[in-house]
Design a protein around this motif. Sequence first.
Motif, PDB file in Angstrom:
ATOM      1  N   TYR A  82      45.521  44.057  57.307  1.00 53.60           N
ATOM      2  CA  TYR A  82      45.123  43.431  56.194  1.00 53.60           C
ATOM      3  C   TYR A  82      45.063  43.502  54.552  1.00 53.60           C
ATOM      4  N   GLY A  83      44.873  44.432  54.939  1.00 51.60           N
ATOM      5  CA  GLY A  83      45.049  45.187  53.356  1.00 51.60           C
ATOM      6  C   GLY A  83      44.065  45.222  52.083  1.00 51.60           C
ATOM      7  N   THR A  84      43.743  45.616  51.355  1.00 51.35           N
ATOM      8  CA  THR A  84      42.616  45.883  50.740  1.00 51.35           C
ATOM      9  C   THR A  84      42.261  44.222  49.856  1.00 51.35           C
ATOM     10  N   GLU A  85      40.862  43.839  49.761  1.00 47.86           N
ATOM     11  CA  GLU A  85      40.166  42.372  50.272  1.00 47.86           C
ATOM     12  C   GLU A  85      40.551  42.015  48.756  1.00 47.86           C
ATOM     13  N   ILE A  86      41.164  40.367  48.684  1.00 47.66           N
ATOM     14  CA  ILE A  86      41.385  39.665  48.116  1.00 47.66           C
ATOM     15  C   ILE A  86      40.167  38.809  47.270  1.00 47.66           C
ATOM     16  N   PRO A  87      40.479  39.117  45.707  1.00 45.48           N
ATOM     17  CA  PRO A  87      39.500  38.693  45.195  1.00 45.48           C
ATOM     18  C   PRO A  87      39.657  36.642  45.265  1.00 45.48           C
ATOM     19  N   THR A  88      38.480  35.893  45.568  1.00 44.31           N
ATOM     20  CA  THR A  88      38.323  34.679  45.874  1.00 44.31           C
ATOM     21  C   THR A  88      37.359  34.516  45.258  1.00 44.31           C
ATOM     22  N   LEU A  89      35.924  34.542  45.345  1.00 40.92           N
ATOM     23  CA  LEU A  89      34.804  34.021  44.778  1.00 40.92           C
ATOM     24  C   LEU A  89      34.305  34.938  43.934  1.00 40.92           C
ATOM     25  N   VAL A  90      33.741  36.078  44.006  1.00 36.55           N
ATOM     26  CA  VAL A  90      32.240  36.106  43.791  1.00 36.55           C
ATOM     27  C   VAL A  90      33.890  37.320  42.227  1.00 36.55           C
ATOM     28  N   THR A  91      34.528  37.143  42.593  1.00 35.42           N
ATOM     29  CA  THR A  91      35.389  38.547  41.818  1.00 35.42           C
ATOM     30  C   THR A  91      36.578  37.882  40.630  1.00 35.42           C
ATOM     31  N   ASN A  92      36.338  36.510  41.034  1.00 38.87           N
ATOM     32  CA  ASN A  92      37.301  35.849  40.399  1.00 38.87           C
ATOM     33  C   ASN A  92      37.117  34.568  39.325  1.00 38.87           C
ATOM     34  N   ASP A  93      38.364  34.025  39.201  1.00 41.84           N
ATOM     35  CA  ASP A  93      38.057  33.687  37.463  1.00 41.84           C
ATOM     36  C   ASP A  93      38.931  31.769  37.747  1.00 41.84           C
ATOM     37  N   PRO A  94      38.326  31.174  37.334  1.00 42.72           N
ATOM     38  CA  PRO A  94      39.446  29.465  37.073  1.00 42.72           C
ATOM     39  C   PRO A  94      41.117  30.002  36.720  1.00 42.72           C
ATOM     40  N   PRO A  95      41.500  29.248  37.375  1.00 43.45           N
ATOM     41  CA  PRO A  95      41.466  28.213  38.087  1.00 43.45           C
ATOM     42  C   PRO A  95      41.457  28.220  39.380  1.00 43.45           C
ATOM     43  N   THR A  96      41.564  29.801  39.921  1.00 42.76           N
ATOM     44  CA  THR A  96      41.843  29.823  41.326  1.00 42.76           C
ATOM     45  C   THR A  96      40.389  29.874  41.661  1.00 42.76           C
ATOM     46  N   HIS A  97      39.205  30.740  41.302  1.00 42.58           N
ATOM     47  CA  HIS A  97      38.251  30.528  41.945  1.00 42.58           C
ATOM     48  C   HIS A  97      37.737  28.957  42.004  1.00 42.58           C
ATOM     49  N   THR A  98      37.978  28.385  41.037  1.00 46.92           N
ATOM     50  CA  THR A  98      38.439  26.416  41.233  1.00 46.92           C
ATOM     51  C   THR A  98      38.296  26.235  43.054  1.00 46.92           C
ATOM     52  N   ARG A  99      39.754  26.505  43.277  1.00 49.72           N
ATOM     53  CA  ARG A  99      39.643  26.395  44.728  1.00 49.72           C
ATOM     54  C   ARG A  99      39.422  26.753  46.135  1.00 49.72           C
ATOM     55  N   TYR A 100      39.089  28.143  45.991  1.00 49.67           N
ATOM     56  CA  TYR A 100      38.155  28.675  46.556  1.00 49.67           C
ATOM     57  C   TYR A 100      36.825  27.914  47.006  1.00 49.67           C
ATOM     58  N   ARG A 101      36.051  27.853  45.764  1.00 47.27           N
ATOM     59  CA  ARG A 101      35.042  27.588  46.056  1.00 47.27           C
ATOM     60  C   ARG A 101      34.707  25.725  45.820  1.00 47.27           C
ATOM     61  N   SER A 102      35.744  25.161  45.553  1.00 45.16           N
ATOM     62  CA  SER A 102      35.616  23.795  46.340  1.00 45.16           C
ATOM     63  C   SER A 102      35.841  23.342  48.334  1.00 45.16           C
ATOM     64  N   LEU A 103      37.019  24.562  48.332  1.00 49.82           N
ATOM     65  CA  LEU A 103      36.852  24.527  49.565  1.00 49.82           C
ATOM     66  C   LEU A 103      36.005  25.033  50.238  1.00 49.82           C
ATOM     67  N   VAL A 104      35.055  26.564  50.295  1.00 51.06           N
ATOM     68  CA  VAL A 104      33.976  26.604  50.756  1.00 51.06           C
ATOM     69  C   VAL A 104      33.174  25.077  50.826  1.00 51.06           C
ATOM     70  N   ASN A 105      33.429  25.231  49.685  1.00 47.25           N
ATOM     71  CA  ASN A 105      32.074  24.162  50.065  1.00 47.25           C
ATOM     72  C   ASN A 105      31.439  22.823  50.903  1.00 47.25           C
TER      73      ASN A 105
END
Length: 412
Positions: A82-105
Amino acid sequence: MSDLSKYSLLDEKVQKCPYEFYSALREKCPVYRMEDTGYYLVSTYDLCMEALRKPELYSSKLGFRVNEDTPEVTKIMEEGGYGTEIPTLVTNDPPTHTRYRSLVNTAFTAQRVKTLEPYIESVIEETFSSIANENRMEVVSEYSIPVPMKIIADQLGIDRSGMDKFKEWSDAFVEPIGNLVTPERQIEIAKLMVEFQHYFAGEIEARRNSKEVRDDILGGLMTARVEGEDPLTVKELLSILSLLLVAGNETTTNTLSSGFLLLCRNPDLLDEIHMDPSKAANYAEEILRAEAPVQGLFRMTTEDTELGGVFIPKGSHVNLRYASANRDEALFENPGVIDLQRKMPRRHLSFGSGIHSCIGAQLARKEIEATFKFFAKKLTHIELCKSENDIEYQPSFVLRGLKDLEVKFVRR
């Protein structure tokens, strides 16, 4: 300025009690470059908020890592599948962070947390009743670790029988945060991360094969849908689950332990909460404010900038020192005092602010509030079994957590 040079976040004594350093920072140099690390420390509330409001300038994605992956670590992670961890929430910025945050919400809703109070109370009762010694408790191992671990395991929909392994994985994720780790230990941590990935990938696969939709956070993440956005992949799910595992227990564990220590230092608080259980909510906020479990988080500047009159070059590591901001005299009167009457008790930065505010904040608040409401009802007195000088904290300049806390108490 010379007074500040005697302090270092790498110093064990400063990590044990950093508040004199923080006070000196706020007074003498609210944006201070530490010579031994090169970090810029931001210590006042207003300046932390100024940076938090500018994620495009103070990036989370570029972020900070104490330990760079060695080739051996990268190989272990890649061969793990599965490789190294990909940035999702804490280590990310918009606009990709926005997608993850909305899905997790969609999976981590406030309504879900609101319904959990009786369940959280039952976990607390069950845990305390299982402690063999009736008048003493080693707070960290016997209470503060198992309660959040049980709750996050249950909420993820994972069998509690694996809790010891969950804790080992959680510790492995946390250890490199704020600590230098030997190359040998980095390899051990990488192997534990691969174990974690395979365990939860197996859980995800089993659920998909059974077509079972379960009413828990993992089920919610797997079925999360937002119009115009792709659902979460397995690698993305694993990254988010690792964050939830750590955020769901490590920081709550540290806050609970700090709360017991503060009760020992302020014995009148037990009776105050006993007489008015609604004050347990304010006590939870005061613990979070005064003993922030996350002392500060890093950002990296995306261009040359200025903060508080200090020039900060592009590519600099900026540490927003939440624990100092939480004791800023400009905002909090008598900040070193635990005051259950404090106005606007939630104004602290222990859950961050803005787009990166902690997604599990409401669950953590419920666990902390319910804990001290329960113990105020059960106990008349609590005190340390050893002197203050013997209290030890886990080594870290990012996290603040007690190694252990032996207490004795009197029941009502």
